[in-house]
Every structure is written in C-alpha cells, then in structure tokens.
Motif scaffolding. Structure first.
Motif, PDB file in Angstrom:
ATOM      1  N   VAL A 155      -5.543   7.344  -5.091  1.00 44.55           N
ATOM      2  CA  VAL A 155      -4.791   6.914  -3.962  1.00 44.55           C
ATOM      3  C   VAL A 155      -5.663   6.588  -2.750  1.00 44.55           C
ATOM      4  N   ARG A 156      -5.203   5.375  -2.082  1.00 46.52           N
ATOM      5  CA  ARG A 156      -5.812   4.921  -1.158  1.00 46.52           C
ATOM      6  C   ARG A 156      -5.019   4.945   0.019  1.00 46.52           C
ATOM      7  N   LEU A 157      -5.455   6.049   0.834  1.00 41.07           N
ATOM      8  CA  LEU A 157      -4.838   6.154   2.144  1.00 41.07           C
ATOM      9  C   LEU A 157      -5.285   5.353   3.367  1.00 41.07           C
ATOM     10  N   HIS A 158      -6.433   4.999   3.159  1.00 44.83           N
ATOM     11  CA  HIS A 158      -7.022   4.007   4.183  1.00 44.83           C
ATOM     12  C   HIS A 158      -8.308   3.338   3.594  1.00 44.83           C
ATOM     13  N   ARG A 159      -8.615   2.155   4.124  1.00 46.59           N
ATOM     14  CA  ARG A 159      -9.735   1.561   3.232  1.00 46.59           C
ATOM     15  C   ARG A 159     -10.986   2.405   3.202  1.00 46.59           C
ATOM     16  N   ASP A 160     -11.272   3.231   3.983  1.00 40.92           N
ATOM     17  CA  ASP A 160     -12.370   4.210   3.996  1.00 40.92           C
ATOM     18  C   ASP A 160     -12.043   5.489   3.299  1.00 40.92           C
ATOM     19  N   VAL A 161     -10.656   5.750   3.003  1.00 44.86           N
ATOM     20  CA  VAL A 161     -10.355   7.034   2.441  1.00 44.86           C
ATOM     21  C   VAL A 161      -9.479   6.912   1.066  1.00 44.86           C
ATOM     22  N   ILE A 162     -10.423   7.068  -0.026  1.00 43.23           N
ATOM     23  CA  ILE A 162      -9.696   7.058  -1.199  1.00 43.23           C
ATOM     24  C   ILE A 162      -9.992   8.358  -1.995  1.00 43.23           C
ATOM     25  N   VAL A 163      -8.830   8.941  -2.326  1.00 42.51           N
ATOM     26  CA  VAL A 163      -8.843  10.150  -3.010  1.00 42.51           C
ATOM     27  C   VAL A 163      -8.615  10.106  -4.658  1.00 42.51           C
ATOM     28  N   ASP A 164      -9.072  11.006  -5.373  1.00 39.76           N
ATOM     29  CA  ASP A 164      -8.604  11.030  -6.956  1.00 39.76           C
ATOM     30  C   ASP A 164      -7.810  12.116  -6.943  1.00 39.76           C
ATOM     31  N   LEU A 165      -6.347  11.722  -7.553  1.00 37.20           N
ATOM     32  CA  LEU A 165      -5.415  12.852  -7.687  1.00 37.20           C
ATOM     33  C   LEU A 165      -5.250  13.308  -9.120  1.00 37.20           C
ATOM     34  N   PRO A 166      -5.633  14.552  -9.125  1.00 33.01           N
ATOM     35  CA  PRO A 166      -5.380  14.820 -10.576  1.00 33.01           C
ATOM     36  C   PRO A 166      -4.028  15.468 -11.044  1.00 33.01           C
ATOM     37  N   TYR A 167      -3.477  14.956 -12.055  1.00 32.22           N
ATOM     38  CA  TYR A 167      -2.107  15.377 -12.497  1.00 32.22           C
ATOM     39  C   TYR A 167      -2.068  15.537 -13.976  1.00 32.22           C
ATOM     40  N   GLU A 168      -1.197  16.477 -14.375  1.00 33.37           N
ATOM     41  CA  GLU A 168      -0.900  16.776 -15.892  1.00 33.37           C
ATOM     42  C   GLU A 168       0.464  16.374 -16.244  1.00 33.37           C
ATOM     43  N   ILE A 169       0.596  15.853 -17.418  1.00 30.12           N
ATOM     44  CA  ILE A 169       1.900  15.575 -18.047  1.00 30.12           C
ATOM     45  C   ILE A 169       2.177  16.654 -19.069  1.00 30.12           C
TER      46      ILE A 169
ATOM     47  N   GLY B 125      -9.553  -8.435   0.060  1.00 32.29           N
ATOM     48  CA  GLY B 125     -10.014  -7.633   1.148  1.00 32.29           C
ATOM     49  C   GLY B 125      -8.768  -7.277   1.843  1.00 32.29           C
ATOM     50  N   PHE B 126      -9.317  -6.532   2.785  1.00 35.39           N
ATOM     51  CA  PHE B 126      -8.121  -5.719   3.978  1.00 35.39           C
ATOM     52  C   PHE B 126      -7.833  -6.752   5.139  1.00 35.39           C
ATOM     53  N   LYS B 127      -6.922  -6.159   5.753  1.00 36.08           N
ATOM     54  CA  LYS B 127      -6.574  -7.024   6.773  1.00 36.08           C
ATOM     55  C   LYS B 127      -7.588  -7.170   7.994  1.00 36.08           C
ATOM     56  N   ASP B 128      -7.767  -8.103   8.447  1.00 39.46           N
ATOM     57  CA  ASP B 128      -8.615  -8.708   9.630  1.00 39.46           C
ATOM     58  C   ASP B 128     -10.224  -8.797   8.893  1.00 39.46           C
TER      59      ASP B 128
END
Length: 147
Positions: A128-142, A13-16
């Motif tokens: 990438v989890r920026l906040h408990r409510d804001v989660i982003v899929d970050l595409p990248y290429e190798i 869980g998250f804080k609080d």
C-alpha cells in the motif's frame, strides 16, 4: 527530453518530479494526456518556488500517512471466498482488499494497492503506497467461506 510531471505516473515518477524520457513518449503520450509539461528554465523556476512553499505542508501529510500506516499494520485482514479445497472459485483482487479495509474502518483507494491476483487460500501480502515516502506491506489471509 526533460519533462515536469503534473501527475503521478506509474513506473516513471511522482508529481513535480523532473524526468528524462524519449521524445515520442513525451510528445505523443505524456504531454497530450496532461501528465507532464516541458521542463523549460522558467517552468523549473516556478516548480522550485512551488516546492519551497509546499515543503511545510508536506510534513503534515507525511505524518498523517505514517499514522495510517501504523493503523494498517495493526489490522488482521481475513477475506472469505468460495473455494473448493485450496483453490478459489474466482480470484481475489485489489477491489476485495479495499472492501475488507473499509469493513475494518480504513479507506484506501484501490490504485494505491498492489497485490496481484490471488487464486488460492493462504497468507499473502499487498503493498500500500500512502505517500511517495510511506509504503506499507499489508498482510492478509484468504480463507474458505463456510457454507
């Protein structure tokens, strides 16, 4: 056993948050490490008051996280690594993704990035989890490094 989390605990869980865990996990790990406290009636009242006061501050934090999320979605990240054909000499981890993001002008702590270990060239996605409510899929290429 009911506990109030003092810090974010992965897979719990998250804080609080008020969580229910087994007695041994709470008494032997979470409480001694400072991750949680017992959820007594008085502790719950204090938590409710703190959450009420923090609610308006939270709106600004979420807005900032959403702005960062939009900036991350606009990025095209390419990570160059030494490779023999499609197979990499070594691997790409969260640390490499953080370095690529810093070159692009975004500072994100590596503990907020979940990608796994990549050992081949190609396109991948990290969470990438920026906040408990804001989660982003970050595409990248190798890509293979040019000699």
């Amino acid at each position: 056993m009911e506990l109030i989390l003092k810090k974010d605990v992965q897979n719990l869980g998250f804080k609080d948050d008020i969580v229910t865990v087994k007695n041994g996990y709470g008494r032997n790990y979470l409480i001694p490490q400072g991750f949680a406290q017992l959820a007594t009636a008085s502790a719950k009242k204090v938590l409710a008051e703190n959450l009420k006061q923090r609610a308006h501050k939270e709106a600004k934090i979420i807005a900032d996280a959403k702005a960062t999320a939009e900036a991350l979605k606009a990025l095209e990240i390419k990570i160059a690594a030494k490779a023999g054909g499609e197979k990499l000499f070594g691997s790409i981890t969260n640390v490499d993704i953080v370095e690529a993001l810093e070159k692009a002008g975004q500072t994100i702590e590596r503990k907020f990035i979940t990608s796994g270990i990549v050992k081949r060239t190609g396109k991948y996605s990290a969470t990438v989890r920026l906040h408990r409510d804001v989660i982003v899929d970050l595409p990248y290429e190798i890509v293979a490094e040019k000699a």
